[in-house]
Design a protein around this motif. Structure first.
Motif, PDB file in Angstrom:
ATOM      1  N   UNK A  84       0.131  -9.553  -3.225  1.00 16.94           N
ATOM      2  CA  UNK A  84       0.606  -9.739  -4.463  1.00 16.94           C
ATOM      3  C   UNK A  84       1.220  -8.407  -5.023  1.00 16.94           C
ATOM      4  N   UNK A  85       0.457  -7.291  -4.803  1.00 20.24           N
ATOM      5  CA  UNK A  85       0.907  -6.180  -5.362  1.00 20.24           C
ATOM      6  C   UNK A  85       2.217  -5.551  -4.733  1.00 20.24           C
ATOM      7  N   UNK A  86       2.686  -5.866  -3.508  1.00 21.96           N
ATOM      8  CA  UNK A  86       3.845  -5.806  -2.922  1.00 21.96           C
ATOM      9  C   UNK A  86       4.848  -6.654  -3.775  1.00 21.96           C
ATOM     10  N   UNK A  87       4.524  -7.949  -3.907  1.00 18.69           N
ATOM     11  CA  UNK A  87       5.694  -8.629  -4.751  1.00 18.69           C
ATOM     12  C   UNK A  87       5.643  -8.229  -6.172  1.00 18.69           C
ATOM     13  N   UNK A  88       4.791  -7.887  -6.712  1.00 20.56           N
ATOM     14  CA  UNK A  88       4.752  -7.520  -8.243  1.00 20.56           C
ATOM     15  C   UNK A  88       5.462  -6.036  -8.236  1.00 20.56           C
ATOM     16  N   UNK A  89       5.351  -5.294  -7.411  1.00 16.89           N
ATOM     17  CA  UNK A  89       6.034  -3.878  -7.515  1.00 16.89           C
ATOM     18  C   UNK A  89       6.914  -3.756  -6.088  1.00 16.89           C
ATOM     19  N   UNK A  90       7.983  -4.801  -5.973  1.00 19.20           N
ATOM     20  CA  UNK A  90       8.931  -4.618  -4.824  1.00 19.20           C
ATOM     21  C   UNK A  90       9.687  -3.257  -4.837  1.00 19.20           C
ATOM     22  N   UNK A  91      10.053  -2.661  -6.022  1.00 21.22           N
ATOM     23  CA  UNK A  91      10.954  -1.371  -5.949  1.00 21.22           C
ATOM     24  C   UNK A  91      10.123  -0.262  -6.050  1.00 21.22           C
ATOM     25  N   UNK A  92       8.783  -0.365  -6.089  1.00 25.83           N
ATOM     26  CA  UNK A  92       7.841   0.923  -6.084  1.00 25.83           C
ATOM     27  C   UNK A  92       6.750   1.188  -5.151  1.00 25.83           C
ATOM     28  N   UNK A  93       6.612   0.078  -4.430  1.00 26.63           N
ATOM     29  CA  UNK A  93       5.685   0.079  -3.388  1.00 26.63           C
ATOM     30  C   UNK A  93       6.250  -0.073  -1.913  1.00 26.63           C
ATOM     31  N   UNK A  94       6.387   0.810  -1.113  1.00 30.02           N
ATOM     32  CA  UNK A  94       6.669   0.693   0.244  1.00 30.02           C
ATOM     33  C   UNK A  94       5.725   1.160   1.353  1.00 30.02           C
ATOM     34  N   UNK A  95       5.464   0.396   2.300  1.00 34.42           N
ATOM     35  CA  UNK A  95       4.544   0.517   3.050  1.00 34.42           C
ATOM     36  C   UNK A  95       4.919   0.541   4.581  1.00 34.42           C
ATOM     37  N   UNK A  96       4.787   1.529   5.401  1.00 32.82           N
ATOM     38  CA  UNK A  96       5.046   1.820   6.635  1.00 32.82           C
ATOM     39  C   UNK A  96       3.874   1.969   7.631  1.00 32.82           C
ATOM     40  N   UNK A  97       4.067   1.426   8.955  1.00 28.44           N
ATOM     41  CA  UNK A  97       3.012   1.435   9.876  1.00 28.44           C
ATOM     42  C   UNK A  97       3.136   2.516  10.851  1.00 28.44           C
ATOM     43  N   UNK A  98       2.649   3.534  10.741  1.00 30.28           N
ATOM     44  CA  UNK A  98       2.764   4.732  11.625  1.00 30.28           C
ATOM     45  C   UNK A  98       1.878   5.854  11.388  1.00 30.28           C
ATOM     46  N   UNK A  99       2.209   6.926  11.964  1.00 32.93           N
ATOM     47  CA  UNK A  99       1.317   8.142  12.031  1.00 32.93           C
ATOM     48  C   UNK A  99       1.743   8.930  10.465  1.00 32.93           C
ATOM     49  N   UNK A 100       0.868   9.112   9.617  1.00 33.83           N
ATOM     50  CA  UNK A 100       1.166   9.575   8.403  1.00 33.83           C
ATOM     51  C   UNK A 100       1.386  11.028   8.440  1.00 33.83           C
ATOM     52  N   UNK A 101       0.998  11.695   9.497  1.00 33.98           N
ATOM     53  CA  UNK A 101       1.455  13.214   9.490  1.00 33.98           C
ATOM     54  C   UNK A 101       2.912  13.422   9.814  1.00 33.98           C
ATOM     55  N   UNK A 102       3.505  12.391  10.310  1.00 32.09           N
ATOM     56  CA  UNK A 102       5.050  12.309  10.488  1.00 32.09           C
ATOM     57  C   UNK A 102       5.855  11.700   9.456  1.00 32.09           C
ATOM     58  N   UNK A 103       4.947  11.497   8.127  1.00 29.01           N
ATOM     59  CA  UNK A 103       5.646  10.925   6.959  1.00 29.01           C
ATOM     60  C   UNK A 103       6.721  11.982   6.238  1.00 29.01           C
ATOM     61  N   UNK A 104       7.910  11.449   5.878  1.00 32.19           N
ATOM     62  CA  UNK A 104       8.757  12.317   5.180  1.00 32.19           C
ATOM     63  C   UNK A 104       9.741  11.137   4.393  1.00 32.19           C
ATOM     64  N   UNK A 105      10.270  11.818   3.295  1.00 32.81           N
ATOM     65  CA  UNK A 105      11.097  10.999   2.677  1.00 32.81           C
ATOM     66  C   UNK A 105      12.447  12.072   2.152  1.00 32.81           C
TER      67      UNK A 105
END
Length: 231
Positions: A84-105
């Motif tokens: 529900x949270x993802x549907x409510x905030x589709x342009x504000x919440x982005x979830x990736x499956x993977x190693x957080x230590x490799x995270x970048x934007x």
């Protein structure tokens, strides 16, 4: 409650009729007001406890979350209202499956929340200064990192990974990278039941006053609990 690891450490928590959790998730939710403009990364997303709080408190905030275990995100979607949270905030919440230590934007994070545990202990990489050098490079100018460093309240599957010892090693590694720009907040009521967080960046008295003004009354008290890391 989302309980993981053999000892049953709490990795996410959600209530039906209130948002605040009276745990370190609430402290995490105080971070945005002292950040520059930009997105926040949550490394160790869990079932979304921190994201839910922050999305409700800060209408313009964008969150990018990383979770290594897809089954944890699946549980969050089914039982913790994450879908529900993802549907409510589709342009504000982005979830990736993977190693957080490799995270970048692109252009870097304004802030990073680190909540990375495995088998009931902070992951070993967090006791290495090289990890914190890398995370610091992923911040934009003025960005900060807030970390759940655990403590003696954390029960590891490996008895050799004493929670308090691992916490101290993690703080020492952070101190080598951030120097005197490192603060610690302790949530424990007893010396044998401590739970701590770490925060990077400057934190002068005027900064604290402005920080308090930007927070709801229920969260203001955490601002005064931060103390310089003493080693």
């Amino acid at each position: 409650l989302l309980l993981l690891d053999s000892p049953g450490n709490i990795h996410s928590i959600s209530f039906l009729f209130k948002s605040l959790t009276n745990t370190y998730f609430d402290v995490f939710a105080t971070l945005p007001p002292i950040l520059p403009p930009g997105a926040v990364g949550i490394l160790g997303f869990g079932a979304g406890s921190t994201a839910r709080l922050m999305l409700e408190l800060y209408p313009d905030l964008i969150i990018h979350g990383w979770e290594l275990d897809p089954s944890v995100v699946a549980v969050g979607r089914e039982y913790f209202g994450l879908e529900k949270l993802e549907k409510k905030y589709p342009n504000r919440l982005f979830i990736s499956i993977g190693n957080g230590l490799k995270a970048s934007i692109r252009n870097g994070f304004a802030g990073i929340l680190v909540d990375l545990f495995s088998k009931g202990s902070l992951i070993p990489e967090l006791q290495e200064p090289s990890t914190w050098h890398k995370l610091r490079k992923s911040l934009r100018k003025g960005g900060r990192i807030m970390v759940n460093v655990g403590g003696s309240c954390v029960e590891a599957e490996d008895e050799g990974r004493n929670g308090k010892m691992v916490m101290e090693e993690t703080l020492k590694a952070m101190h080598r990278v951030f120097g005197d720009k490192l603060f610690v907040l302790n949530l424990g009521n007893r010396k044998d039941d401590d739970s701590s967080l770490a925060l990077t960046g400057e934190l002068a008295v005027p900064d604290r006053d402005a920080w308090k003004k930007a927070l709801p009354r229920s969260l203001k008290g955490y601002v005064d609990m931060w103390a310089p890391y003493q080693g």
